[in-house]
Design an enzyme around this catalytic site. Sequence first.
Site, PDB file in Angstrom:
ATOM      1  CB  SER A  74      -0.963   0.008   1.183  1.00 35.60           C
ATOM      2  OG  SER A  74      -2.033  -0.862   0.951  1.00 35.60           O
ATOM      3  CE  LYS A  77      -4.679   1.772  -0.595  1.00 29.08           C
ATOM      4  NZ  LYS A  77      -4.018   0.491  -0.313  1.00 29.08           N
ATOM      5  CB  SER A 307      -4.745   1.305   3.788  1.00 25.15           C
ATOM      6  OG  SER A 307      -3.821   0.939   2.781  1.00 25.15           O
ATOM      7  CB  THR A 418       1.055   0.931   7.024  1.00 24.47           C
ATOM      8  OG1 THR A 418      -0.342   1.152   6.704  1.00 24.47           O
ATOM      9  CG2 THR A 418       1.359   1.594   8.356  1.00 24.47           C
ATOM     10  N   GLY A 419       2.124  -0.505   4.615  1.00 26.08           N
ATOM     11  CA  GLY A 419       1.845  -1.407   3.506  1.00 26.08           C
ATOM     12  C   GLY A 419       2.062  -2.832   3.945  1.00 26.08           C
ATOM     13  CB  SER A 420       0.529  -5.351   5.385  1.00 24.49           C
ATOM     14  OG  SER A 420       1.054  -4.540   6.398  1.00 24.49           O
ATOM     15  CG  LEU A 421       0.309  -7.078  -0.349  1.00 20.94           C
ATOM     16  CD1 LEU A 421       0.856  -6.948  -1.771  1.00 20.94           C
ATOM     17  CD2 LEU A 421      -1.173  -7.429  -0.384  1.00 20.94           C
TER      18      LEU A 421
END
Length: 508
Positions: A74, A77, A307, A418-421
């Site tokens: 993310s 973005k 998000s 933030t960013g999460s996968l």
Amino acid sequence: MLASAVLITGVAGSGIPAHALDPAPGVSDLIHDIDQILSDSRLTMARAGVVVRNATTGEELYTLDSGKLFAPASNTKLLTSAAAMETLGADYRFSTEVLSKGRDLYLRGTGDPTMLAADYDALAAKVAASGVKVVTGRLAVDDTWFDDVRLGTDWTWDDEPYYYAGQISALTASPDTDYDAGSVVVSVAPGDGPGKPAKVTTTPDTDYVKIVNKAVTGDDTDVLVERQHGGNTVVITGTVADQYDEWVAVWDPSLYAASLFRKGLAAHGVRVIGSTVREATPSGAKTLATRESMPLSQLLTPFMKLSNNMHAEILTKAMGRKVSGEGTWSAGLAVTTAFARANGVETLRLRDGSGLSRVDGLTPSGITSLLIAAKGKPWFPAWYDSLPIAGQADRLVGGTLRSRMRGTPAAGNVHAKTGSLTSVTALSGYVTSADGEPLVFSILTNGYLSGAPRDLEDRIAVRLAQFTRSAPVDAAAGTLRAETPAETPAEIPQGDDLECSWRKPVQC
């Protein structure tokens, strides 16, 4: 660990690493401490890229694999939202119209993700107030502002029923003011006694989804709510002791929106004789009612704090529509890419606007360049305020960072995305040092096999909040010179593959 960081303040082309040029004591401390944080065993098999820069001068204080491509999740973005502010403008509003021509009524949209059932009801009330009592023709859905490609390239097929991977359409509806476009909330509650059927309701109240309820009342809650592929049949199984809510993406949001509007028409005494069809509005149609969304500057708050993937993709297609007249991913991503390259992001690969695609690629250096360039934009204050703020409990202030870095110098200081996968975590944004020096940073980590090492991101962010150039070198090697410890790993959710705000009903 991967490699020691290199401070890029040395002689250009000399081949002399910046460590050898004896940087200021405070900077040496910073290098030492970030190196120590990144020596964590969870990163042994992983890749980490980290860049820290002065937000005004661009001076690099720390860099590790700064120019390598990472899956950003993310953090994508950041580019999408900034490009949207630049291209569409802070005052941009989505519009939804009701028009008539001949015997037919037309519902035309431009992608507004903030449309609720109540908004479609309000449009219906305006139609009734205009004097319309019977529509002898059809209700036509006009979603031609965007193309008919509903799901993003490379999106994981088994995410398709979930609201965070909902279908993108120029006509859509959200169940609540998080504005999760194209979804409905399915609520499962205990029934009349043990072993009795569970009670199921939806928000909004709609018959667009067909509920197949196999769940029963039990001693604990273990419920599966699953929409079957290719339609809107939702099967519910398991046991429920307390109410359980699941956000479910609908199949074909345009027809979902039309069903809500048709229900509103009926409630206001407007009868539609014909069927619901999909058709472009003809020229010369008369406008009966219009609804405009909040401006983009306000939409940024739920978009970035929570998000919201659907906002990113809708804005991507909206940019394509404005610039090239095509509401497509390819047209919109061309706009974002051009904006990114014009603002210091030299190396990138974009396949969507949200970061759901694992083929997206950004570099830590490129992200920090964007963060620095954004500071000079007239829309920067609203954009900066939309970023999650560390340790702030209000979910529309702290967003996806509201449970992180509490009680540290970073709380209320770090503004970051933030960013999460799965096996991807990222944190990039702004922090002010202990000396009042504005910094930007980007931390991208890919390929770990453990739970998400977000605590390492937090420790770096806290260390940046404590940074001072005049700090003496601490000779006690192996100790992190942070007077206030960051949150322990146990306090940060581990093993989460998705942004915490995507894991409803549990919020981060």
